[in-house]
Design a protein around this motif. Structure first.
Motif, mmCIF file in Angstrom:
data_model
loop_
_atom_site.group_PDB
_atom_site.id
_atom_site.type_symbol
_atom_site.label_atom_id
_atom_site.label_comp_id
_atom_site.label_asym_id
_atom_site.label_seq_id
_atom_site.Cartn_x
_atom_site.Cartn_y
_atom_site.Cartn_z
ATOM 1 N N GLN A 139 -5.878 2.818 -6.237
ATOM 2 C CA GLN A 139 -6.407 1.462 -6.436
ATOM 3 C C GLN A 139 -6.057 0.545 -5.267
ATOM 4 O O GLN A 139 -6.472 -0.604 -5.245
ATOM 5 N N GLU A 140 -5.237 1.037 -4.331
ATOM 6 C CA GLU A 140 -4.753 0.149 -3.256
ATOM 7 C C GLU A 140 -5.822 -0.075 -2.207
ATOM 8 O O GLU A 140 -6.666 0.786 -1.973
ATOM 9 N N SER A 141 -5.772 -1.248 -1.545
ATOM 10 C CA SER A 141 -6.646 -1.502 -0.389
ATOM 11 C C SER A 141 -5.756 -1.579 0.837
ATOM 12 O O SER A 141 -4.731 -2.272 0.810
ATOM 13 N N ALA A 142 -6.168 -0.909 1.903
ATOM 14 C CA ALA A 142 -5.388 -0.971 3.140
ATOM 15 C C ALA A 142 -5.659 -2.314 3.820
ATOM 16 O O ALA A 142 -6.753 -2.865 3.690
ATOM 17 N N PRO A 143 -4.683 -2.834 4.568
ATOM 18 C CA PRO A 143 -4.944 -4.078 5.309
ATOM 19 C C PRO A 143 -6.032 -3.862 6.357
ATOM 20 O O PRO A 143 -6.225 -2.740 6.845
ATOM 21 N N VAL A 144 -6.741 -4.947 6.684
ATOM 22 C CA VAL A 144 -7.835 -4.855 7.664
ATOM 23 C C VAL A 144 -7.388 -5.548 8.949
ATOM 24 O O VAL A 144 -6.703 -6.577 8.892
ATOM 25 N N GLY A 145 -7.735 -4.976 10.091
ATOM 26 C CA GLY A 145 -7.343 -5.570 11.371
ATOM 27 C C GLY A 145 -8.320 -5.144 12.445
ATOM 28 O O GLY A 145 -9.395 -4.621 12.146
ATOM 29 N N PRO A 146 -7.949 -5.310 13.707
ATOM 30 C CA PRO A 146 -8.852 -4.948 14.802
ATOM 31 C C PRO A 146 -8.800 -3.443 15.093
ATOM 32 O O PRO A 146 -7.952 -2.719 14.560
ATOM 33 N N HIS A 158 -9.262 8.507 -3.041
ATOM 34 C CA HIS A 158 -9.076 7.061 -2.861
ATOM 35 C C HIS A 158 -7.628 6.749 -2.470
ATOM 36 O O HIS A 158 -7.025 5.817 -2.999
ATOM 37 N N LEU A 159 -7.090 7.555 -1.552
ATOM 38 C CA LEU A 159 -5.704 7.360 -1.117
ATOM 39 C C LEU A 159 -5.623 6.954 0.352
ATOM 40 O O LEU A 159 -4.607 7.190 1.013
ATOM 41 N N VAL A 160 -6.687 6.338 0.858
ATOM 42 C CA VAL A 160 -6.686 5.943 2.279
ATOM 43 C C VAL A 160 -5.622 4.872 2.531
ATOM 44 O O VAL A 160 -4.930 4.908 3.560
ATOM 45 N N ALA A 161 -5.439 3.942 1.596
ATOM 46 C CA ALA A 161 -4.425 2.895 1.793
ATOM 47 C C ALA A 161 -3.034 3.528 1.843
ATOM 48 O O ALA A 161 -2.202 3.178 2.694
ATOM 49 N N GLU A 162 -2.786 4.490 0.947
ATOM 50 C CA GLU A 162 -1.484 5.163 0.929
ATOM 51 C C GLU A 162 -1.274 5.922 2.244
ATOM 52 O O GLU A 162 -0.192 5.921 2.808
ATOM 53 N N PHE A 163 -2.358 6.562 2.738
ATOM 54 C CA PHE A 163 -2.233 7.256 4.022
ATOM 55 C C PHE A 163 -1.967 6.251 5.144
ATOM 56 O O PHE A 163 -1.084 6.450 5.987
ATOM 57 N N ALA A 164 -2.731 5.138 5.165
ATOM 58 C CA ALA A 164 -2.580 4.142 6.239
ATOM 59 C C ALA A 164 -1.127 3.672 6.314
ATOM 60 O O ALA A 164 -0.575 3.506 7.407
#
Ligand SMILES: C[S@@+](CC[C@H](N)C(=O)[O-])C[C@H]1O[C@@H](n2cnc3c(N)ncnc32)[C@H](O)[C@@H]1O
Length: 392
Positions: A264-271, A287-293
Motif C-alpha cells: 500500500q506504500e507510495s515511494a517518494p517522487v523526485g527528479p 506492489h512493493l516498489v516503495a519498499e524496494f525504493a
C-alpha cells in the motif's frame, strides 16, 4: 496420450521402448521412428515412447533429472509448476504444521510430488482421467506412491473434513489451450476456489501473475514468484498461512530473495538521478516498489511508473541497475541524433509508461556504429523521456 497408450508405456516393453526412444529423441522424427522399428518396437508404442522422450527432454527445464523418469501430456507439462517453486511452497506448508494436504487439480503432479517430498500425505485429484493417471504414474516412478493417492475426480466432489491443508491450482486455459484471464472462467471456477479458505483454513491457491489484487481474500498473503527474472505465478496464502500482506519471491541461481510489505506504500517522487533501477516483475506485481525504493534510497520520477532513481548504484537482487548518461525529451529525431553522435549501433530498449512501438522505433532510428547502449523510454513528471544508459 490416452489411457491405453499410457498403460502400454508402463509395461516392461514400454520401459524398453522409452529407454530406446531416449537415445534417439534428438534425431529427426523419421529417423528416430525407423531406429525404433529396427529394434522391433511396435509402431504405436514407438510413437508414444518418442513423444514421451521429447517431452521429457523439454521437462528437464522444470524438473531436472526427475523428468527422465516422469510421464507427461503436453498440456500437463506446460501448466506444471517448476520444481524449485513447488519445493519452496511445500516446505512452507510443511513448516506450518500441516501433515495432510488435498491437491485439487493436480495436473501431472508437480506440486503433489513436492508436498510428498516435504513429508506431507497428499490426496491428489484431477478431473481429467488421463492427467490423473499420468500423475499416478509419476508418483510411482519417483517412489512416492505410499504418500500420495491420486484419483480422477472433480475437485468439487472431494471431502475435505479430514485434511489439514488444501492446495488448488485451477486450470487457466480453454479446452483448445487458449489462456483465460477471467477468474470466473477458471476450472474449477473462482467461487469454488476462493471458497476453499472458508472450509480449510490452511489454503494455498496458485494463480496467474496477472491476478487482480482486489481478488486477494481478506487477511490473506499474496505472493508473486519470479524465476530468473520471469514472473511465473502468484500464490494466495490464506488463514494461518498468511504472514505478511504482500511478498515478492525472486529465485535465481539456487538462491531465494524475499521482499515483503503492505503493498500500500507510495515511494517518494523526485527528479531523475544518476542511476535508474528497473525492479523485478515480482516486486512490481506485488506492489512493493516503495519498499524496494527504500532499500536503495530511491525515488520515482513519476508516481505511477515503477522505475526507481537514486544517486548511488547499490547491489540488489530486486532490480537491474543502469547508469544514466543522458536524459532527453522523447522524439525520434532527437534520440537518433544523440545515438548517432555517440556512434551507437546497438541498443536495448526497455520501457514503462511509454506507448512507443519498439520495433518501429528501431527501424526509424537507422543505427550504425559499434557502441552499445540501453535506452529507457518512460515518463518523467508527465513528459515522455528517453534515458540513455549503460550497465551500472
Ligand atoms: C494448472 S493445472 C495443475 C498443475 C499442477 N499444479 C502441476 O504443477 O502439475 C490444473 C489442472 O486442474 C484440472 N482441473 C480442471 N478443472 C477441474 C476440476 N473441476 N476438478 C479437478 N481438476 C480440475 C485440469 O485437468 C488441470 O490438470
Amino acid at each position: 496420450m490416452d489411457l491405453d497408450r499410457l498403460a502400454a508405456l508402463l509395461t516392461p516393453e514400454g520401459a524398453e521402448a522409452l529407454t530406446a526412444a531416449a537415445d534417439v529423441a534428438t534425431d529427426d522424427p523419421l529417423s528416430a521412428a525407423s531406429a525404433l522399428r529396427a529394434r522391433s518396437i511396435p509402431p504405436e508404442l514407438a510413437a508414444s515412447a518418442l513423444t514421451q522422450a521429447v517431452l521429457r527432454r523439454k521437462a528437464e527445464a522444470k524438473f531436472g533429472a526427475d523428468a527422465r523418469a516422469m510421464f507427461f501430456t503436453r498440456a500437463g507439462l506446460e501448466q506444471a509448476t517448476r520444481a524449485e517453486v513447488a519445493t519452496r511452497r511445500a516446505a512452507r506448508l510443511a513448516a506450518s504444521g500441516a501433515r495432510t494436504v488435498a491437491d485439487l487439480g493436480c495436473g501431472v503432479g508437480a506440486d503433489a510430488i513436492a508436498f510428498a517430498r516435504a513429508g506431507l500425505r497428499v490426496r491428489a485429484v484431477d478431473a481429467d482421467p488421463v492427467t490423473a493417471a499420468v500423475a499416478a504414474a509419476n508418483v510411482t516412478a519417483l517412489g512416492l506412491a505410499d504418500r500420495v493417492s491420486v484419483a480422477a475426480a472433480d475437485a468439487r466432489d472431494v471431502a475435505l473434513d479430514d485434511v489439514d491443508a488444501v492446495f488448488c491450482d485451477p486450470a487457466r486455459r480453454t479446452a483448445a489451450g487458449r489462456r483465460v484471464f477471467d477468474p470466473n472462467a477458471y476450472s474449477p471456477p473462482w467461487d469454488f476456489v476462493v471458497g476453499l479458505a472458508g472450509r480449510v483454513p490452511r489454503t494455498v491457491l496458485k494463480l496467474a501473475p496477472g491476478i487482480d489484487h482486489d481478488l486477494v481474500p481478506p487477511g490473506a498473503e499474496a505472493e508473486w514468484v519470479s524465476v530468473r527474472g520471469e514472473v511465473v505465478e502468484a500464490a494466495f496464502w490464506c488463514g494461518p498461512l498468511a504472514a505478511v500482506p504482500r511478498r515478492a519471491t525472486l529465485l535465481r541461481d539456487g538462491e531465494a530473495h524475499e521482499l515483503t510489505g503492505s503493498g500500500q506504500e507510495s515511494a517518494p517522487v523526485g527528479p531523475v538521478r544518476r542511476y535508474v533501477y528497473d525492479p523485478d516483475g515480482a516486486v512490481v506485481r506485488a506492489h512493493l516498489v516503495a519498499e524496494f525504493a527504500a532499500t536503495v534510497g530511491g525515488t520515482l520520477a513519476d508516481p505511477t511508473i515503477a522505475y526507481v532513481y537514486a544517486d548511488a548504484a547499490t547491489a540488489t537482487p530486486y532490480a537491474r541497475c543502469l547508469e544514466i548518461i543522458d536524459t532527453l525529451p522523447f522524439s525520434v529525431k532527437r534520440l537518433r541524433s544523440a545515438l548517432h553522435a555517440r556512434g551507437v549501433g546497438r541498443i536495448t530498449i526497455t520501457k514503462r509508461g511509454s506507448a512507443v512501438d519498439v520495433e518501429r522505433l528501431r527501424r526509424d532510428l537507422r543505427l550504425t556504429g559499434d557502441a552499445e547502449l540501453t535506452v529507457v523510454l518512460t515518463r518523467v513528471a508527465g513528459a515522455q523521456t528517453a534515458l540513455l544508459c549503460v550497465p551500472a
